[in-house]
Design an enzyme around this catalytic site. Structure first.
Site, PDB file in Angstrom:
ATOM      1  CE  LYS A 137      14.906   2.079  20.366  1.00 50.02           C
ATOM      2  NZ  LYS A 137      16.119   1.628  19.990  1.00 50.02           N
TER       3      LYS A 137
ATOM      4  N   GLY B 243      19.386   0.498  14.396  1.00 48.21           N
ATOM      5  CA  GLY B 243      20.853   0.095  14.515  1.00 48.21           C
ATOM      6  C   GLY B 243      21.004  -1.384  15.331  1.00 48.21           C
TER       7      GLY B 243
ATOM      8  NE  ARG C 281      22.812   4.767  14.105  1.00 53.72           N
ATOM      9  CZ  ARG C 281      22.248   4.119  14.641  1.00 53.72           C
ATOM     10  NH1 ARG C 281      20.872   4.134  14.569  1.00 53.72           N
ATOM     11  NH2 ARG C 281      22.695   4.191  16.080  1.00 53.72           N
TER      12      ARG C 281
ATOM     13  CG  ASP D   7      19.627   5.522  23.493  1.00 53.11           C
ATOM     14  OD1 ASP D   7      20.562   5.894  22.622  1.00 53.11           O
ATOM     15  OD2 ASP D   7      19.202   4.150  23.668  1.00 53.11           O
TER      16      ASP D   7
ATOM     17  NE  ARG E  42      19.319  10.296  19.080  1.00 58.15           N
ATOM     18  CZ  ARG E  42      18.865   9.152  19.299  1.00 58.15           C
ATOM     19  NH1 ARG E  42      19.345   8.573  20.333  1.00 58.15           N
ATOM     20  NH2 ARG E  42      17.648   8.499  18.788  1.00 58.15           N
TER      21      ARG E  42
END
Ligand code: S3P
Length: 441
Positions: free
Chosen positions: A21, A102, A130, A324, A355
């Site tokens: 990504k 983001g 955010r 992540d 998270r």
């Protein structure tokens, strides 16, 4: 959409994770601003990277899909990107929408900070909550005019780029998005800039911009950019498989009692491969095969097998190397003997969801024994997981982490808002069906 997951008897097979990504975003963004035309192979046609494509097209970059993205099917997508480098990007006729991404919003802001026109950037409800002050501050110091909601902290953002000056900037957090925004603006400044990181974060921007002719030198935690006065030159990019997507199968493979999964073409950039070191420290059997370099990035195949896992401590400079992957590491920790402690990871609270809270609350529904820390979590391993209904909260990585927990749980796990996977891994549910053999009675 809801998906039901049951524990399979076996996990077997070979998977190639989708294109990375972070690298897919950069390949479109940087080539879109460059001079010339480039092919991007194995582009991740997930929702986040498609948002970057739409934003760059709205400013005059040409992006042609040579293979069409197909929902769930995920044939490798090749793009031809023709940059606006010669004539320059133009003012977008409408608001730019970064959706859930983001990376799109922060990196494009760096590019826009140097453009002499007005642009407005928005995103979905998650992205609009955010923190954006982290990019507004350095870009203003460089001379851009940039505003945001709530006292310049949140999107939508309005940017009118300007004549930028070089700066020396100490990043308050180890964030590749903020670093990349400043590096992009710095390419167009009137003098050299230095960005200092508290700890190394992913360096895909530095690698790709250098390949495009930018003068970027890295000395430990300091990165120095010297503007060349020339546009970036378009470069072809072969996007490696995303280790952040491979991570779900790495954990499934090592935590399930009867598993052997081969993951091909996995990007192993050292600033991204923290998951490998952490799982190996936990006792995971992961064999690295066919190590090679593709498009300036290290790549290999991984063979993961059922392993007896033990708890570990993850903290400090290791955190940005697997930021992540921490929700899926928490799933591995549930299957391990002993406690796992994750600290120095407060950044997790400002991702697509909080998270820390979301991982602890949702895995606890399956019987995990874990607690929140202000900057991480403690997982008491060894408590058996039992299927239950849980919710991704619209967060792609949470949806996939809960699905893998479901593969390890007794009974039936329902993952709500399961479609969130399309942000980074549109073929995730198909791949799960491919490797899961025989479900429990
Ligand atoms: C990314 C950087 C990380 C990561 C995100 C992708 C990137 O964010 O969480 O998924 O491509 O630069 P931060 O830079 O905010 O830590």
């Amino acid at each position: 959409m809801e998906r039901v997951v049951r524990a399979p008897q076996r996990l077997r097979g070979e998977l190639e994770p989708p294109g990375d990504k972070s690298i897919s975003h950069r390949a479109v963004l940087f080539n879109g601003a460059a001079r010339g035309s480039a092919l991007v192979r194995n582009f991740l046609a997930g929702a986040d990277c498609l948002a970057t494509v739409a934003c760059m097209q709205a400013m005059g970059a040409q992006v042609e899909f040579l293979t069409a993205p197909q929902a769930e099917e995920e044939v490798p997508v090749t793009l031809r990107v023709t940059g606006a480098g010669d004539r320059g990007l133009h003012e977008p006729a409408d608001v730019l929408n970064a959706e859930n991404s983001g990376t799109t919003m922060r990196l494009i802001s760096g590019l826009l900070a140097a453009q002499p026109f007005l642009s407005i950037l928005t995103g979905d409800a998650s992205l609009r909550s955010r923190p954006m002050d982290r990019i507004i501050r350095p870009l203003r110091l460089m001379g851009a005019q940039i505003w945001g909601r709530r006292g310049d902290a949140l999107a939508p953002l309005a940017i009118r780029g300007g004549n930028l000056h070089g700066i020396t900037y100490d990043l308050p957090v180890a964030s590749a998005q903020v670093k990349s925004a400043v590096l992009l603006a710095a390419l167009f400044a009137d003098g050299a800039s230095t960005v200092v990181e508290p700890a190394p974060s992913r360096d895909h921007s530095e690698r790709m911009l250098r390949a495009m002719g930018a003068d970027i030198a890295s000395h430990e935690r300091a990165i120095v950019v010297r503007p060349t006065g020339r546009p970036l030159e378009a470069v072809d990019v072969a996007v490696p498989g995303d280790i952040s997507s491979a991570a779900f199968w790495m954990v499934a493979g090592v935590a399930h009692p009867d598993a052997e999964i081969t993951l091909t073409n996995v990007g192993l950039n050292p600033t991204r491969a923290g998951i490998l070191a952490v799982l190996q420290r936990m006792g995971a059997s992961i064999r690295i095969e066919r190590e090679r370099t593709e498009g300036g990035e290290p790549v290999a195949d991984l063979v993961v097998r059922s392993s007896a896992l033990r708890g570990t401590v993850i903290q400090g400079a290791e955190i940005p190397l697997l930021i992540d992957e921490l929700p899926i590491v928490a799933v591995a920790a549930c299957a391990a003997q002993g406690d796992t402690i994750i600290r120095d990871a407060a950044e997790l609270r400002v991702k697509e969801t909080d998270r820390i809270a979301a991982t602890v609350q949702e895995l606890s529904r399956l019987g995990a024994r874990m607690e929140e820390l202000p900057d991480g979590m403690v997982i008491h391993g060894g408590a058996p997981l039992t299927g239950a209904a849980c919710d991704s909260r619209g967060d792609h990585r949470l949806a996939m982490s809960l699905a893998i927990a479901g593969l390890l749980a007794r009974g039936e796990t329902t993952v709500r808002a399961a479609e969130a996977v399309s942000v980074s891994y549109p073929g995730f549910w198909r791949d799960l069906d491919r490797v899961a053999e025989g479900t429990e009675a």
